[in-house]
Design an enzyme around this catalytic site. Structure first.
Site, PDB file in Angstrom:
ATOM      1  N   ARG A 284      22.179 -14.653  14.347  1.00 19.77           N
ATOM      2  CA  ARG A 284      22.909 -13.377  14.077  1.00 19.77           C
ATOM      3  C   ARG A 284      22.691 -12.377  15.025  1.00 19.77           C
ATOM      4  O   ARG A 284      21.479 -11.747  14.530  1.00 19.77           O
ATOM      5  CB  ARG A 284      23.103 -13.586  12.696  1.00 19.77           C
ATOM      6  CG  ARG A 284      23.668 -12.267  12.114  1.00 19.77           C
ATOM      7  CD  ARG A 284      23.180 -11.665  10.622  1.00 19.77           C
ATOM      8  NE  ARG A 284      23.950 -10.823  10.268  1.00 19.77           N
ATOM      9  CZ  ARG A 284      23.741 -10.012   9.173  1.00 19.77           C
ATOM     10  NH1 ARG A 284      22.603 -10.061   8.577  1.00 19.77           N
ATOM     11  NH2 ARG A 284      24.465  -8.980   8.926  1.00 19.77           N
TER      12      ARG A 284
ATOM     13  N   ARG B 278      22.638   3.585  12.119  1.00 18.68           N
ATOM     14  CA  ARG B 278      23.945   2.552  12.306  1.00 18.68           C
ATOM     15  C   ARG B 278      25.095   3.206  11.667  1.00 18.68           C
ATOM     16  O   ARG B 278      25.259   4.364  11.776  1.00 18.68           O
ATOM     17  CB  ARG B 278      23.533   1.321  11.849  1.00 18.68           C
ATOM     18  CG  ARG B 278      22.237   0.581  12.251  1.00 18.68           C
ATOM     19  CD  ARG B 278      21.866  -1.010  11.954  1.00 18.68           C
ATOM     20  NE  ARG B 278      23.237  -1.840  12.042  1.00 18.68           N
ATOM     21  CZ  ARG B 278      23.376  -2.778  11.445  1.00 18.68           C
ATOM     22  NH1 ARG B 278      22.483  -3.159  10.867  1.00 18.68           N
ATOM     23  NH2 ARG B 278      24.573  -3.512  11.988  1.00 18.68           N
TER      24      ARG B 278
ATOM     25  N   TYR C 219      18.994  -7.827  14.857  1.00 21.50           N
ATOM     26  CA  TYR C 219      18.052  -8.547  14.018  1.00 21.50           C
ATOM     27  C   TYR C 219      17.010  -9.369  14.579  1.00 21.50           C
ATOM     28  O   TYR C 219      16.087  -9.825  13.754  1.00 21.50           O
ATOM     29  CB  TYR C 219      18.859  -9.198  12.876  1.00 21.50           C
ATOM     30  CG  TYR C 219      19.872  -8.586  12.291  1.00 21.50           C
ATOM     31  CD1 TYR C 219      19.770  -7.597  11.322  1.00 21.50           C
ATOM     32  CD2 TYR C 219      21.359  -8.938  12.407  1.00 21.50           C
ATOM     33  CE1 TYR C 219      20.343  -6.508  10.712  1.00 21.50           C
ATOM     34  CE2 TYR C 219      22.150  -7.763  11.808  1.00 21.50           C
ATOM     35  CZ  TYR C 219      21.887  -7.063  10.798  1.00 21.50           C
ATOM     36  OH  TYR C 219      22.748  -5.998  10.315  1.00 21.50           O
TER      37      TYR C 219
ATOM     38  N   GLU D  12      12.661  -2.323  -1.373  1.00 27.73           N
ATOM     39  CA  GLU D  12      13.740  -2.574  -0.638  1.00 27.73           C
ATOM     40  C   GLU D  12      13.239  -2.884   0.898  1.00 27.73           C
ATOM     41  O   GLU D  12      12.458  -1.918   1.289  1.00 27.73           O
ATOM     42  CB  GLU D  12      14.842  -1.245  -0.571  1.00 27.73           C
ATOM     43  CG  GLU D  12      16.078  -1.387   0.119  1.00 27.73           C
ATOM     44  CD  GLU D  12      17.015   0.002   0.098  1.00 27.73           C
ATOM     45  OE1 GLU D  12      16.364   0.841  -0.583  1.00 27.73           O
ATOM     46  OE2 GLU D  12      17.682  -0.030   0.609  1.00 27.73           O
TER      47      GLU D  12
ATOM     48  N   ALA E   4      24.198  -6.569   3.350  1.00 21.60           N
ATOM     49  CA  ALA E   4      25.459  -5.645   3.034  1.00 21.60           C
ATOM     50  C   ALA E   4      25.490  -5.198   1.528  1.00 21.60           C
ATOM     51  O   ALA E   4      26.197  -4.073   1.360  1.00 21.60           O
ATOM     52  CB  ALA E   4      26.840  -6.469   3.490  1.00 21.60           C
TER      53      ALA E   4
ATOM     54  N   HIS F 136      14.977  -3.463   4.953  1.00 16.81           N
ATOM     55  CA  HIS F 136      15.918  -3.764   5.984  1.00 16.81           C
ATOM     56  C   HIS F 136      15.272  -3.875   7.354  1.00 16.81           C
ATOM     57  O   HIS F 136      14.278  -3.372   7.586  1.00 16.81           O
ATOM     58  CB  HIS F 136      16.736  -2.418   6.109  1.00 16.81           C
ATOM     59  CG  HIS F 136      17.550  -2.166   4.646  1.00 16.81           C
ATOM     60  ND1 HIS F 136      18.545  -3.088   4.427  1.00 16.81           N
ATOM     61  CD2 HIS F 136      17.480  -1.201   3.667  1.00 16.81           C
ATOM     62  CE1 HIS F 136      18.876  -2.693   3.145  1.00 16.81           C
ATOM     63  NE2 HIS F 136      18.110  -1.570   2.859  1.00 16.81           N
TER      64      HIS F 136
ATOM     65  N   PRO G  98      23.496 -11.692   1.789  1.00 14.08           N
ATOM     66  CA  PRO G  98      24.317 -12.465   2.648  1.00 14.08           C
ATOM     67  C   PRO G  98      24.004 -12.178   4.131  1.00 14.08           C
ATOM     68  O   PRO G  98      23.456 -11.186   4.734  1.00 14.08           O
ATOM     69  CB  PRO G  98      25.636 -11.546   2.166  1.00 14.08           C
ATOM     70  CG  PRO G  98      25.104 -10.466   1.691  1.00 14.08           C
ATOM     71  CD  PRO G  98      23.973 -10.513   1.138  1.00 14.08           C
ATOM     72  N   ASN G  99      24.228 -13.466   4.911  1.00 10.15           N
ATOM     73  CA  ASN G  99      24.158 -13.585   6.352  1.00 10.15           C
ATOM     74  C   ASN G  99      22.820 -13.504   6.758  1.00 10.15           C
ATOM     75  O   ASN G  99      22.566 -14.042   7.882  1.00 10.15           O
ATOM     76  CB  ASN G  99      25.085 -12.601   6.957  1.00 10.15           C
ATOM     77  CG  ASN G  99      26.411 -12.563   6.602  1.00 10.15           C
ATOM     78  OD1 ASN G  99      26.988 -13.559   6.982  1.00 10.15           O
ATOM     79  ND2 ASN G  99      26.963 -11.596   6.029  1.00 10.15           N
TER      80      ASN G  99
ATOM     81  N   ASN H 241      15.860  -7.698   0.341  1.00 17.50           N
ATOM     82  CA  ASN H 241      16.795  -7.343   1.489  1.00 17.50           C
ATOM     83  C   ASN H 241      18.362  -7.713   1.033  1.00 17.50           C
ATOM     84  O   ASN H 241      18.504  -8.878   1.314  1.00 17.50           O
ATOM     85  CB  ASN H 241      16.582  -7.899   2.910  1.00 17.50           C
ATOM     86  CG  ASN H 241      17.398  -7.376   4.030  1.00 17.50           C
ATOM     87  OD1 ASN H 241      18.444  -6.735   3.810  1.00 17.50           O
ATOM     88  ND2 ASN H 241      17.059  -7.592   5.297  1.00 17.50           N
TER      89      ASN H 241
HETATM   90  C1  DQA Z   1      20.285  -5.065   6.991  1.00 17.82           C
HETATM   91  C2  DQA Z   1      21.247  -3.918   6.993  1.00 17.82           C
HETATM   92  C3  DQA Z   1      22.758  -4.151   6.280  1.00 17.82           C
HETATM   93  O1  DQA Z   1      23.402  -3.031   6.575  1.00 17.82           O
HETATM   94  C4  DQA Z   1      23.465  -5.371   6.984  1.00 17.82           C
HETATM   95  O2  DQA Z   1      24.377  -5.530   6.319  1.00 17.82           O
HETATM   96  C5  DQA Z   1      22.414  -6.467   6.975  1.00 17.82           C
HETATM   97  C6  DQA Z   1      21.149  -6.330   7.306  1.00 17.82           C
HETATM   98  C7  DQA Z   1      19.053  -5.114   7.380  1.00 17.82           C
HETATM   99  O3  DQA Z   1      18.257  -6.001   7.400  1.00 17.82           O
HETATM  100  O4  DQA Z   1      18.878  -4.564   8.533  1.00 17.82           O
HETATM  101  O5  DQA Z   1      22.843  -7.790   6.518  1.00 17.82           O
HETATM  102  O6  DQA Z   1      19.982  -5.258   5.187  1.00 17.82           O
END
Ligand code: DQA
Length: 138
Positions: A17, A104, A22, A95, A74, A97, A9-10, A71
């Site tokens: 964003r 964070r 990011y 995984e 959230a 990020h 998501p997002n 990735n």
């Molecule tokens: C994320 C880190 C997550 O905590 C966050 O909710 C994201 C992006 C990252 O790529 O740093 O949406 O996965």
């Protein structure tokens, strides 16, 4: 070598964003630069804001790809369903990020999916995706 990148998501908003966290690159730009460096790798991409769709992508990718880069955004911190999907398939999942989740907010310090992944790469900005591709090419 066929690799599937799955974003949660997002992450469709990458480049727009919270660019302080990011970065300014879109996912298309990130994957294009990875493809340029790994021309022999076939890179496919899926993104969804919906948890169950991410589960479907993982199930569909099983045996169809040599590796998955995930990735889960959230959902990393909340989703037993995604953790179960990773455990249920044979294709290895890395995984990823963009940010360093441990630097964070506290609620981001837990990953429910890490234990079911080969490993976890985070905190290197968009290069986190490239480092994951590198793993599959070792
Ligand atoms: C994320 C880190 C997550 O905590 C966050 O909710 C994201 C992006 C990252 O790529 O740093 O949406 O996965």
């Amino acid at each position: 070598m066929k690799i599937l990148v799955i974003n949660g998501p997002n992450l469709n908003l990458l480049g727009k964003r919270e660019i302080n966290i990011y970065g300014k690159q879109t996912i298309e730009e990130i994957l294009q630069s990875v493809s340029n460096k790994y021309p022999k790798v076939t890179l496919d991409y899926r993104q969804s804001n919906i948890e169950g769709e991410l589960v479907n992508y993982l199930q569909e990718a099983n045996h169809a790809y040599d590796g998955i880069i995930l990735n889960a955004a959230a959902y990393t911190h909340t989703s037993i369903a995604i953790a179960d999907a990773i455990a249920a398939i044979q294709t290895p999942v890395v995984e990823v990020h963009i940010s360093n989740i441990f630097a964070r907010e506290k609620e981001r310090h837990t990953s429910l999916i890490s234990a079911n992944c080969i490993g976890s790469i985070g905190g290197f900005g968009p290069a986190s995706y490239e480092l994951a591709i590198h793993y599959f090419n070792l």
